[in-house]
Design an enzyme around this catalytic site. Structure first.
Site, PDB file in Angstrom:
ATOM      1  CB  SER A  87      -7.066   3.546 -14.592  1.00  0.00           C
ATOM      2  OG  SER A  87      -6.641   2.299 -14.961  1.00  0.00           O
ATOM      3  CE1 TYR A 120     -11.115   4.075 -18.222  1.00  0.00           C
ATOM      4  CE2 TYR A 120      -9.301   2.875 -18.061  1.00  0.00           C
ATOM      5  CZ  TYR A 120     -10.441   3.325 -17.678  1.00  0.00           C
ATOM      6  OH  TYR A 120     -10.652   3.095 -16.187  1.00  0.00           O
TER       7      TYR A 120
END
Length: 255
Positions: free
Chosen positions: A131, A144
């Site tokens: 990400s 995350y």
């Protein structure tokens, strides 16, 4: 015919990889938790794909997929991943452990399972879906980005290690992408500007281009390339002031 194994294959970026790789002539091995959805996407690609239902947050699921990777696989796409819609202090140790098992442990173990055969024959590729958030603590209180930071650095490190053996390992670091990801986590993204969203098919096309070019880290789209440059070089103190994703923020009134 080259063989590609894709985890998280039933939706979003994983499904986009499936469509593109099928069109490019790959034999596909599709991995996800939902057997019915796996069968449906296999049917969309002509019905010849292998389906392997597995929950990669569990020992049995990772073991089953690792055993398949011991056979001939030319491309592994580690796409399965999850996030939580609450801060670390409001989460549970069990949920955080499940996230780490899926986002980190499964990626490590499946990469480890795939590489011996690839390096022994001198070709093969691994794409680990990370990400853009992996480059800075942009979601206060969320674990995350930390899990994805591991994926990015792991992929870059292993990519360096195997490059001389004819094998490529690359981290794919997209920004906001139109998928089921946020909905499944119960995260309201309605206030996110439309210009920030990427299309999954475009993310995959960019990833495969960058893989062919031998890049270790792929950041799709110019706006996220600019954002990642800023995250890499801006003072860390900046992020405490400008981070807008507030799902992880907490105060004394909600401890």
């Amino acid at each position: 015919m080259p063989t590609a194994l894709v985890t998280g294959a039933t939706a979003g970026i994983g499904a986009a990889f499936v469509r593109r790789l099928a069109a490019d002539g790959h034999h596909l091995v599709l991995v996800a938790r939902d057997a019915d959805r796996l069968a449906a996407i296999a049917a969309e690609t002509g019905g010849t794909a292998e389906i392997l239902p597995a929950d990669l947050s569990t020992e049995s699921g990772v073991t089953a997929v690792a055993e398949r990777l011991a056979g001939h696989v030319d491309l592994l796409v580690n796409n399965a991943g999850s996030t939580l819609n609450r801060s670390f202090l409001k989460s549970t140790a069990a949920d955080e452990t499940s996230l780490l098992r899926l986002n980190i442990d499964a990626v490590m173990r499946l990469t480890h399972a795939a590489l011996p055969a690839m390096t022994s024959r001198g070709n093969g590729s691994v794409i680990n879906v990370s990400s853009a958030s992996s480059f800075a603590p942009v979601m206060p209180g969320s674990t995350y980005p930390a899990s994805k930071a591991w994926v990015t650095h792991f992929s870059e490190s292993i990519g360096h290690a195997v490059a001389g053996l004819g094998v490529r390992v690359m981290a794919l670091c997209p920004g906001y992408t139109r998928t089921e990801f946020h909905d499944r986590a119960g995260i309201d993204m309605s206030k996110t500007p439309s210009w920030l969203w990427l299309k999954a098919d475009d993310v995959v096309a960019g990833a495969l281009r960058d893989l062919e070019r031998g890049r270790l880290v792929s950041v799709p789209d110019w706006k996220y390339k600019v954002a990642v440059f800023g995250m890499r070089h801006a003072p860390r103190s900046v992020f405490a002031r400008v981070a807008r994703d507030t799902r992880g923020r907490i105060g004394r009134d909600n401890l």
